[in-house]
Design an enzyme around this catalytic site. Structure first.
Site, PDB file in Angstrom:
ATOM      1  N   HIS A  30      94.601 -28.663 -34.722  1.00 11.92           N
ATOM      2  CA  HIS A  30      94.223 -30.042 -34.416  1.00 11.92           C
ATOM      3  C   HIS A  30      93.023 -30.536 -35.213  1.00 11.92           C
ATOM      4  O   HIS A  30      92.655 -31.697 -35.128  1.00 11.92           O
ATOM      5  CB  HIS A  30      93.947 -30.219 -32.916  1.00 11.92           C
ATOM      6  CG  HIS A  30      92.614 -29.646 -32.503  1.00 11.92           C
ATOM      7  ND1 HIS A  30      92.404 -28.304 -32.375  1.00 11.92           N
ATOM      8  CD2 HIS A  30      91.433 -30.246 -32.215  1.00 11.92           C
ATOM      9  CE1 HIS A  30      91.143 -28.083 -32.012  1.00 11.92           C
ATOM     10  NE2 HIS A  30      90.539 -29.250 -31.914  1.00 11.92           N
TER      11      HIS A  30
HETATM   12  C1  UD1 Z   1      88.458 -33.680 -29.776  1.00  6.66           C
HETATM   13  C2  UD1 Z   1      87.096 -33.086 -30.150  1.00  6.66           C
HETATM   14  C3  UD1 Z   1      87.284 -31.688 -30.674  1.00  6.66           C
HETATM   15  C4  UD1 Z   1      88.075 -30.836 -29.712  1.00  6.66           C
HETATM   16  C5  UD1 Z   1      89.381 -31.538 -29.403  1.00  6.66           C
HETATM   17  C6  UD1 Z   1      90.232 -30.771 -28.414  1.00  6.66           C
HETATM   18  C7  UD1 Z   1      85.355 -34.582 -31.040  1.00  6.66           C
HETATM   19  C8  UD1 Z   1      84.678 -35.036 -32.265  1.00  6.66           C
HETATM   20  N1  UD1 Z   1      86.470 -33.868 -31.229  1.00  6.66           N
HETATM   21  O1  UD1 Z   1      89.218 -33.799 -30.955  1.00  6.66           O
HETATM   22  O2  UD1 Z   1      86.020 -31.086 -30.859  1.00  6.66           O
HETATM   23  O3  UD1 Z   1      88.297 -29.570 -30.283  1.00  6.66           O
HETATM   24  O4  UD1 Z   1      89.091 -32.820 -28.850  1.00  6.66           O
HETATM   25  O5  UD1 Z   1      91.460 -31.400 -28.228  1.00  6.66           O
HETATM   26  O6  UD1 Z   1      84.874 -34.840 -29.966  1.00  6.66           O
HETATM   27  N2  UD1 Z   1      94.950 -38.569 -28.134  1.00  6.66           N
HETATM   28  C9  UD1 Z   1      95.972 -38.779 -27.244  1.00  6.66           C
HETATM   29  N3  UD1 Z   1      95.762 -38.485 -25.931  1.00  6.66           N
HETATM   30  C10 UD1 Z   1      94.573 -37.987 -25.483  1.00  6.66           C
HETATM   31  C11 UD1 Z   1      93.551 -37.788 -26.396  1.00  6.66           C
HETATM   32  C12 UD1 Z   1      93.758 -38.076 -27.725  1.00  6.66           C
HETATM   33  O7  UD1 Z   1      97.057 -39.211 -27.602  1.00  6.66           O
HETATM   34  O8  UD1 Z   1      94.456 -37.740 -24.260  1.00  6.66           O
HETATM   35  C13 UD1 Z   1      95.192 -38.857 -29.570  1.00  6.66           C
HETATM   36  C14 UD1 Z   1      94.679 -40.173 -30.015  1.00  6.66           C
HETATM   37  O9  UD1 Z   1      95.590 -40.708 -30.907  1.00  6.66           O
HETATM   38  C15 UD1 Z   1      93.403 -39.843 -30.769  1.00  6.66           C
HETATM   39  C16 UD1 Z   1      93.707 -38.453 -31.303  1.00  6.66           C
HETATM   40  O10 UD1 Z   1      94.562 -37.856 -30.339  1.00  6.66           O
HETATM   41  O11 UD1 Z   1      93.135 -40.764 -31.750  1.00  6.66           O
HETATM   42  C17 UD1 Z   1      92.493 -37.610 -31.461  1.00  6.66           C
HETATM   43  O12 UD1 Z   1      91.718 -37.567 -30.265  1.00  6.66           O
HETATM   44  P1  UD1 Z   1      90.113 -37.448 -30.317  1.00  6.66           P
HETATM   45  O13 UD1 Z   1      89.558 -37.306 -28.956  1.00  6.66           O
HETATM   46  O14 UD1 Z   1      89.561 -38.525 -31.166  1.00  6.66           O
HETATM   47  O15 UD1 Z   1      89.862 -36.131 -31.118  1.00  6.66           O
HETATM   48  P2  UD1 Z   1      90.528 -34.719 -31.011  1.00  6.66           P
HETATM   49  O16 UD1 Z   1      91.194 -34.454 -32.287  1.00  6.66           O
HETATM   50  O17 UD1 Z   1      91.315 -34.540 -29.752  1.00  6.66           O
END
Ligand code: UD1
Length: 367
Positions: A211
């Site tokens: 991820h």
């Molecule tokens: C975040 C953390 C990372 C952690 C990871 C675990 C930061 C900078 N990053 O990264 O350290 O290892 O979580 O998963 O804080 N999305 C969904 N549903 C959700 C959450 C996210 O669909 O419930 C999608 C969205 O499109 C979003 C993308 O996933 O844009 C990324 O989510 P985001 O929270 O920005 O970062 P992670 O890659 O999950």
């Protein structure tokens, strides 16, 4: 007799890797008299599979406040947490804010608390990858700089903090709280839970998670990794629970959805995922937490990154940092199958970190 009012601790969680770290601390603090605990969920993660199911499975209380910040750029997400959390702090007037890990919510809540002169305890302090292209590294550095209590999972964390000039009086080696949660739930982990969904046999499959933006947001890197995964899958099934970010990129880059021998699933809940990892032959990952879980489980782990902020998983545990080039991943996999070394459990990864943390916090608050 003067009445002493209860001291208030506000715990902040927001994203998937946070929940298993706070659960043992909330539980241990329940036994401390004179404390009021408030649980704030920023909502950085919000899907049932990424957040809701963890609250239920880990017996976390329902959050007292849901900030509902959702996804966004780093600045937007950080700013939204800050704005909403400032209002919580003004209303609750906490005596201590507890933050965990290294996600954006961790850093955002710390900035708010520091400006309001509220003491901060950081659980999982001191980890460093020394790679500032990782957003988490920025979050770790800022949070540790601001924290009043730095609760480290391993001795390298203490060394890093001391090297940055942080006062030794603030640093407490407490061990790995995530391993408390793992040990507690391991008896519930069985492949039977996954029957009908993930057709694999004990110790005859690999688990893959990806991820990190550095791995999945660049097409060339992602393609290279998936080339290696295809070669691994020619030898044993690879189960790949797909993070939402990764699913978007697979789609955007026109990769998959079918890879021979690769079983793609939705993100799994905590106990389902533990069932999967604890029976695997080998784990391939770019997650931080999973490197630690693999070490605690004694399962060989290949970290598909150039560095790790968790070196103890390499020096003591089952982890090898192999990078992201196809040949290196496949070479690492072959070596993992042959490896016979007996891993050592790192110091204080004993299932009692939550109690030690509660002790440090209680002493700090004089309760
Ligand atoms: C975040 C953390 C990372 C952690 C990871 C675990 C930061 C900078 N990053 O990264 O350290 O290892 O979580 O998963 O804080 N999305 C969904 N549903 C959700 C959450 C996210 O669909 O419930 C999608 C969205 O499109 C979003 C993308 O996933 O844009 C990324 O989510 P985001 O929270 O920005 O970062 P992670 O890659 O999950």
């Amino acid at each position: 007799m003067a009445l002493i009012s209860a001291r208030t601790i506000v715990h902040v969680v927001g994203a998937r890797p946070n929940y298993m770290k706070i659960a043992p601390v909330v539980e241990a603090l329940r036994l401390v008299a004179g404390l009021r605990q408030v649980l704030v969920n920023t909502g950085q993660h919000y899907d049932e599979a990424m957040a809701g199911s963890f609250f239920r499975e880990l017996d976390l209380p329902r959050p007292d406040c849901d900030l509902g910040v959702g996804s966004g750029t780093h600045a937007v997400q950080t700013a939204k947490v800050m704005m909403a959390f400032e209002a919580v702090c003004v209303a609750e007037r906490p005596d201590l804010v507890v933050v965990v890990g290294d996600v954006n919510s961790t850093m955002a809540a710390s900035l708010v608390a520091a400006k309001l002169l509220i003491p901060i305890a950081h659980i999982e302090a001191g980890l460093r990858s020394f790679d500032r292209t990782m957003p988490e590294e920025i979050n770790r550095i800022v949070t540790d700089r601001l924290a009043d209590l730095l609760l480290t999972p391993s001795r390298d964390g203490n060394d890093n903090l001391l090297a940055e000039g942080i006062s030794p009086a603030k640093i407490h080696l407490v061990g790995n709280v995530m391993i408390d949660t793992l040990r507690r739930h391991l008896p519930m982990a069985s492949l039977a839970r996954l029957e009908g969904r993930v057709p694999v046999e004990d110790k005859r499959y690999a688990v893959l998670t990806l991820h990190r933006p550095s791995n999945v947001d660049r097409r060339e890197t992602f393609v290279d990794i998936m080339q290696a995964v295809r070669q691994v899958a020619a030898q044993m099934p690879v189960v790949f629970p797909v993070h939402p970010r990764t699913r978007s990129r697979l789609h955007e880059f026109g990769l998959g959805p079918d890879f021979d021998g690769v079983i793609l699933t939705e993100p799994l809940g905590y106990i389902d995922f533990l069932s999967l990892t604890s029976h695997a032959r080998v784990i391939l990952t770019d997650s931080g937490g999973l490197q630690e879980e693999a070490t605690a489980l004694g399962i060989p782990c290949l970290t598909l990154r150039e560095n790790t902020e968790r070196p103890v998983t390499v020096t003591h545990g089952t982890n090898r940092v192999v990078g992201t080039r196809s040949a290196d991943i496949v070479g690492g996999f072959e070596q993992a199958l042959r490896s016979t070394g007996v891993p050592r459990m790192p110091e204080l990864w004993d299932g009692h970190a939550g109690e030690r943390i509660a002790g440090v916090l209680a002493r700090f608050l004089s309760v």
